[in-house]
Structure formats: C-alpha cells, structure tokens
Design an enzyme around this catalytic site. Structure first.
Site, PDB file in Angstrom:
ATOM      1  N   THR A  16     -28.736  76.606 -57.544  1.00  0.00           N
ATOM      2  CA  THR A  16     -27.725  77.761 -57.931  1.00  0.00           C
ATOM      3  C   THR A  16     -26.680  77.155 -58.515  1.00  0.00           C
ATOM      4  O   THR A  16     -25.676  78.239 -59.105  1.00  0.00           O
ATOM      5  CB  THR A  16     -27.310  78.164 -56.494  1.00  0.00           C
ATOM      6  OG1 THR A  16     -26.634  77.276 -55.671  1.00  0.00           O
ATOM      7  CG2 THR A  16     -28.299  79.063 -55.709  1.00  0.00           C
ATOM      8  N   VAL A  19     -25.767  73.321 -63.602  1.00  0.00           N
ATOM      9  CA  VAL A  19     -26.795  72.426 -63.964  1.00  0.00           C
ATOM     10  C   VAL A  19     -28.299  72.770 -63.380  1.00  0.00           C
ATOM     11  O   VAL A  19     -29.199  72.570 -64.140  1.00  0.00           O
ATOM     12  CB  VAL A  19     -26.342  70.775 -63.649  1.00  0.00           C
ATOM     13  CG1 VAL A  19     -27.442  69.973 -64.034  1.00  0.00           C
ATOM     14  CG2 VAL A  19     -25.252  70.441 -64.700  1.00  0.00           C
ATOM     15  N   SER A  45     -26.491  79.916 -50.123  1.00  0.00           N
ATOM     16  CA  SER A  45     -27.594  80.277 -50.726  1.00  0.00           C
ATOM     17  C   SER A  45     -28.969  80.702 -50.442  1.00  0.00           C
ATOM     18  O   SER A  45     -29.743  81.248 -51.165  1.00  0.00           O
ATOM     19  CB  SER A  45     -27.764  79.694 -52.257  1.00  0.00           C
ATOM     20  OG  SER A  45     -26.424  79.364 -52.522  1.00  0.00           O
ATOM     21  N   CYS A 133     -22.378  63.396 -68.851  1.00  0.00           N
ATOM     22  CA  CYS A 133     -22.855  64.158 -70.041  1.00  0.00           C
ATOM     23  C   CYS A 133     -22.173  63.533 -71.134  1.00  0.00           C
ATOM     24  O   CYS A 133     -22.942  63.619 -72.368  1.00  0.00           O
ATOM     25  CB  CYS A 133     -22.190  65.528 -69.569  1.00  0.00           C
ATOM     26  SG  CYS A 133     -20.586  65.642 -68.788  1.00  0.00           S
ATOM     27  N   GLN A 160     -14.442  68.468 -73.729  1.00  0.00           N
ATOM     28  CA  GLN A 160     -15.377  68.807 -73.066  1.00  0.00           C
ATOM     29  C   GLN A 160     -15.143  70.307 -72.388  1.00  0.00           C
ATOM     30  O   GLN A 160     -14.176  70.607 -71.767  1.00  0.00           O
ATOM     31  CB  GLN A 160     -15.356  67.814 -71.750  1.00  0.00           C
ATOM     32  CG  GLN A 160     -15.624  66.387 -72.143  1.00  0.00           C
ATOM     33  CD  GLN A 160     -15.654  65.394 -71.095  1.00  0.00           C
ATOM     34  OE1 GLN A 160     -15.437  64.354 -71.124  1.00  0.00           O
ATOM     35  NE2 GLN A 160     -16.428  65.626 -69.908  1.00  0.00           N
ATOM     36  N   GLY A 164     -19.309  71.588 -67.555  1.00  0.00           N
ATOM     37  CA  GLY A 164     -19.195  70.187 -66.920  1.00  0.00           C
ATOM     38  C   GLY A 164     -18.671  70.014 -65.378  1.00  0.00           C
ATOM     39  O   GLY A 164     -19.161  69.250 -64.740  1.00  0.00           O
ATOM     40  N   LYS A 217     -15.994  56.067 -66.495  1.00  0.00           N
ATOM     41  CA  LYS A 217     -17.579  56.164 -66.522  1.00  0.00           C
ATOM     42  C   LYS A 217     -18.108  55.944 -67.854  1.00  0.00           C
ATOM     43  O   LYS A 217     -19.114  55.383 -68.279  1.00  0.00           O
ATOM     44  CB  LYS A 217     -18.084  57.740 -66.330  1.00  0.00           C
ATOM     45  CG  LYS A 217     -18.082  58.100 -64.661  1.00  0.00           C
ATOM     46  CD  LYS A 217     -18.224  59.421 -64.574  1.00  0.00           C
ATOM     47  CE  LYS A 217     -17.625  59.949 -63.146  1.00  0.00           C
ATOM     48  NZ  LYS A 217     -17.567  61.361 -63.133  1.00  0.00           N
ATOM     49  N   ARG A 239     -10.231  68.098 -71.197  1.00  0.00           N
ATOM     50  CA  ARG A 239     -10.958  69.282 -71.037  1.00  0.00           C
ATOM     51  C   ARG A 239     -10.575  70.399 -71.783  1.00  0.00           C
ATOM     52  O   ARG A 239      -9.378  70.393 -71.838  1.00  0.00           O
ATOM     53  CB  ARG A 239     -10.802  69.686 -69.352  1.00  0.00           C
ATOM     54  CG  ARG A 239     -11.698  71.030 -68.859  1.00  0.00           C
ATOM     55  CD  ARG A 239     -13.050  70.486 -68.768  1.00  0.00           C
ATOM     56  NE  ARG A 239     -13.265  69.523 -67.716  1.00  0.00           N
ATOM     57  CZ  ARG A 239     -14.498  68.911 -67.357  1.00  0.00           C
ATOM     58  NH1 ARG A 239     -15.552  69.178 -68.450  1.00  0.00           N
ATOM     59  NH2 ARG A 239     -14.680  68.048 -66.452  1.00  0.00           N
ATOM     60  N   HIS A 246     -20.107  70.070 -75.269  1.00  0.00           N
ATOM     61  CA  HIS A 246     -19.134  69.012 -75.139  1.00  0.00           C
ATOM     62  C   HIS A 246     -18.821  68.645 -76.958  1.00  0.00           C
ATOM     63  O   HIS A 246     -20.057  68.188 -77.512  1.00  0.00           O
ATOM     64  CB  HIS A 246     -19.184  67.953 -74.430  1.00  0.00           C
ATOM     65  CG  HIS A 246     -19.211  68.072 -73.156  1.00  0.00           C
ATOM     66  ND1 HIS A 246     -18.881  69.000 -72.388  1.00  0.00           N
ATOM     67  CD2 HIS A 246     -19.399  67.064 -72.037  1.00  0.00           C
ATOM     68  CE1 HIS A 246     -18.791  68.992 -71.102  1.00  0.00           C
ATOM     69  NE2 HIS A 246     -19.088  67.912 -70.808  1.00  0.00           N
TER      70      HIS A 246
HETATM   71  P1  A2P Z   1     -24.383  76.751 -53.137  1.00  0.00           P
HETATM   72  O1  A2P Z   1     -24.497  77.433 -54.264  1.00  0.00           O
HETATM   73  O2  A2P Z   1     -25.084  77.166 -52.170  1.00  0.00           O
HETATM   74  O3  A2P Z   1     -23.016  76.339 -52.788  1.00  0.00           O
HETATM   75  P2  A2P Z   1     -21.893  73.580 -59.149  1.00  0.00           P
HETATM   76  O4  A2P Z   1     -21.837  72.061 -59.649  1.00  0.00           O
HETATM   77  O5  A2P Z   1     -22.216  74.526 -60.607  1.00  0.00           O
HETATM   78  O6  A2P Z   1     -20.707  74.148 -58.523  1.00  0.00           O
HETATM   79  O7  A2P Z   1     -23.126  73.748 -58.375  1.00  0.00           O
HETATM   80  C1  A2P Z   1     -23.205  72.841 -57.189  1.00  0.00           C
HETATM   81  C2  A2P Z   1     -24.705  73.067 -56.502  1.00  0.00           C
HETATM   82  O8  A2P Z   1     -24.761  72.006 -55.248  1.00  0.00           O
HETATM   83  C3  A2P Z   1     -25.178  74.726 -56.159  1.00  0.00           C
HETATM   84  O9  A2P Z   1     -26.139  74.574 -56.078  1.00  0.00           O
HETATM   85  C4  A2P Z   1     -24.437  74.322 -54.480  1.00  0.00           C
HETATM   86  O10 A2P Z   1     -25.085  75.342 -53.737  1.00  0.00           O
HETATM   87  C5  A2P Z   1     -25.141  73.025 -54.187  1.00  0.00           C
HETATM   88  N1  A2P Z   1     -24.310  72.425 -52.803  1.00  0.00           N
HETATM   89  C6  A2P Z   1     -23.175  72.338 -52.545  1.00  0.00           C
HETATM   90  N2  A2P Z   1     -22.764  71.860 -51.531  1.00  0.00           N
HETATM   91  C7  A2P Z   1     -24.332  71.759 -51.110  1.00  0.00           C
HETATM   92  C8  A2P Z   1     -24.703  71.243 -49.617  1.00  0.00           C
HETATM   93  N3  A2P Z   1     -23.752  71.041 -48.574  1.00  0.00           N
HETATM   94  N4  A2P Z   1     -25.828  71.381 -49.524  1.00  0.00           N
HETATM   95  C9  A2P Z   1     -26.842  71.582 -50.556  1.00  0.00           C
HETATM   96  N5  A2P Z   1     -26.503  72.226 -51.717  1.00  0.00           N
HETATM   97  C10 A2P Z   1     -24.971  72.023 -51.869  1.00  0.00           C
END
Ligand code: A2P
Length: 339
Positions: A16, A19, A45, A133, A160, A164, A217, A239, A246
């Site tokens: 969700t 990336v 989610s 990235c 960037q 990101g 990095k 940023r 980027h």
């Molecule tokens: P969720 O949408 O349920 O929070 P981004 O880097 O764009 O913020 O996305 C981070 C991704 O990592 C999202 O899909 C988020 O899900 C997921 N995520 C964050 N914390 C957890 C967790 N504890 N367990 C599983 N997925 C996670």
C-alpha cells in the site's frame, strides 16, 4: 536459490506504500510470469483491494507465517520489517528482494543494479538488496564511464523528490502547497521544515561527522555495486518540492582523458540510459520528463577544465521506478533467467 518454474508466486510486502504500489504496476506492465500475487501491509490496510490485471487482490496482514509457498518477495515496508521478516522469508524458501537499507551493506548480501553487476546475483543466500534510489540512477551512468576511462572521484549533489520518503511525505507536500497558496498556517510533520517552496539539505539522519545517512549510503553503496573500493565519492543530498523523480549534478574525475562527445557516445550505447543533451534547444533531463519512465536520462555533458580529466553531467530518473520498484522487478527477472 530460485527454482525454475513456468509461473511464480510473488509477494509484495508494503503493497500500500508509494514503492509497493509501483511494484504492483511494474509487475503488471512487464507481464511477469505469475501463478499468484500476494499483497501484504500492516493491519491498517487489511482487506484493501488493489487492482492487478483487472482483478482485485486483497491486502493481507504481514505475519511470520505468510511466506510458505511464496517464491519471490519484494519488500518495501521499512527497514525494521525487512530486518525482522526477510530472514524468516528466506528460511521458508522464498527469495527476498529488499528495497530498504537494512541489508545493503551486509557482506553476505548482494547489492544489485542489473545493468551494472548482475553477476553478484549468483552468490545470494536468499536475500538480495535493492540499492538506494539516488545511488541506482547514478551507477547506471557511472559504470560505462568507469569502463571507458576509470573513475577516480565523484562529487554528487542530489535533488530528490518527496516520494522517496513515502506516501505521507507526498501528502505533506500536496497539503502544504495548498495551505500556503490559501494563506493558511502550516505545521511540518514528516520533514523538520516546510517542504513546499523550499529545499532541505537533509535526507535521513545526521551522523557525527556532519554527513547524512543518505550521503553515506551513496558513498558506500557505489563502491559495493561498482566492485571498486578505490572510487572516491562525496555527496550532498537535498530534498526538493517535487513529487516524483530525482535529479543529480555529478562531477566526475577520471584516470584517462574522456571528452564530452566520448561520454555521450559511451552512454548512448549503455543499457538503461538515454542521452538527452541538446541545450541549445532547451533539451536536458527534467524530473517531470522522467516520471513514469524506466531509463536514466543524461544531459548537460560538459568538460570540467578545473582538473586534468573532469566531466560534469546532470541526470534525472524516476525514483519510484528505476530507483526502486523497477530495479527490484528487473532483479527478479534476472533471477528467473538464471534459474
Ligand atoms: P500500511 O499502508 O498498512 O501502513 P510508505 O513508505 O509509502 O509510507 O509505505 C510503507 C509501506 O509499509 C506501507 O505499505 C505500509 O502499510 C507498510 N508497513 C508499515 N508498517 C508495517 C507493518 N508493521 N507491517 C506490515 N507493513 C507495514
């Protein structure tokens, strides 16, 4: 090791997120050979539906048990999740391609950009790291120049986009921009300062020596991917209030003389690179141009005559695609070729 099959069970962990979402799109576009796609995120989610090949795939909660029967897992759910779940997934027989920084500098984990060091995929033990990235787009361009003229030193400054950082940062830029234009007060949450109409010379945490982790990095990952610890790299990462893509200003010193025309010639034959360099017609790489594209665009190729063998270039690429999701999917495709 990945077993040879006609079709694979693929998981996206963090489906969700910015990336993760792009990973699903790239898998669909590239007609990845699927038996099944499984999508994981946090309990927030659970039950969400994500469209894939015109069918809804339901997001499941990530747990330690979900990796049984999964062949390839693309992780982009943050470093903590990667540290905890990637070894569990690898133990269950799944090959993990991890987009976080958790495993990148582990000497037992290959760090791979398929255009640069596909050979490193041969020694993976279940976890493969997808580089940072900004590093990915830089090394795609540096490698052909290194092969032609041996790079001694690189000075890079990045520009960037907020994607990101993730989806919340994209929302922050959107809302701050609207609030400022409507004379409303803003309260930065994701970044320590206003990001709308501003540039922050601060990506990731500051270290004791004054560099940020993002800058470190770029230095360390470049040496590991290029397989040459002698290349000197120094970076300033910034940023900028751009949603996607980027850009980087890169100054390169080489052992052997290479002219701007030779750089253009070498890069025009390089995989994954487009030379986009006609400044007299206002043609140069832009973040708006590269959004949604796969290649790294290179322009503003000039000689730096303040040193013996110097070149300046400007590059841009889509950080969510080549900088993250696409590179991860390309790694999976290489693994399939090697299986
Ligand atoms: P969720 O949408 O349920 O929070 P981004 O880097 O764009 O913020 O996305 C981070 C991704 O990592 C999202 O899909 C988020 O899900 C997921 N995520 C964050 N914390 C957890 C967790 N504890 N367990 C599983 N997925 C996670």
């Amino acid at each position: 090791m990945l077993k040879k099959k006609d079709r694979y069970v693929v998981a996206v962990v963090g489906a969700t997120g910015a990336v993760g979402n792009e990973m699903v799109s790239v898998l669909e576009e590239r007609h990845f050979p699927f038996e099944k796609l499984r999508l994981f995120a946090s309990e927030r989610s659970e039950g969400k539906i994500i469209n894939f090949h015109n069918k809804g795939v339901t997001v499941e909660i990530l747990t330690e048990k979900v990796f049984e029967g999964v062949d390839i897992a693309l992780f982009s759910a943050g470093g903590e999740r990667s540290l905890h779940y990637a070894p569990i997934a690898a133990k269950a027989g799944c090959v993990v391609i991890d987009n976080s920084s958790a495993w990148r500098m582990d000497p037992a984990v290959p760090l791979v950009v398929p255009e640069v060091n596909p050979q490193d995929l041969k020694w993976h033990k279940g976890i493969i790291a997808n580089p940072n990235c900004s590093t990915i787009q830089m090394v795609v361009v540096l490698k052909p120049i290194h092969d032609a003229a041996k790079i001694r030193r690189v000075v890079v400054t990045t520009f960037q986009s907020v994607s990101g950082t993730g989806k919340k940062a994209m929302d922050e830029l959107f809302h701050q921009t609207a609030d400022i234009l409507n004379f409303r007060d803003i309260k930065p949450v994701v970044y320590p300062h206003q990001i709308a109409f501003n540039c922050l010379p601060h990506i990731d945490k500051f270290m004791e020596d004054g560099y940020t982790k993002e800058e470190i990095k770029m230095v360390n990952e470049t040496k590991k991917i290029m397989g040459d610890g002698s290349i000197k790299v120094t970076a300033t990462t910034v940023r900028v209030p751009v949603f996607r893509g980027h850009a980087e200003s890169i100054n390169i010193e080489t052992a052997k003389k290479i002219t701007p025309n030779e750089v253009r010639a070498v890069l025009s034959k390089a995989p994954g690179v487009i030379v986009y360099d006609a400044p007299e017609k206002n043609v140069y790489p832009l973040q708006t141009l590269t959004a949604g594209k796969d290649e790294v665009y290179v322009g503003r190729v000039r000689e730096d005559n303040t040193v013996e063998n110097g070149i300046n270039i400007w590059i841009a690429a889509d950080n969510l695609r080549k900088g993250a999701a696409l590179n991860a999917v390309q790694i999976a495709e290489e693994l399939i070729k090697m299986a």
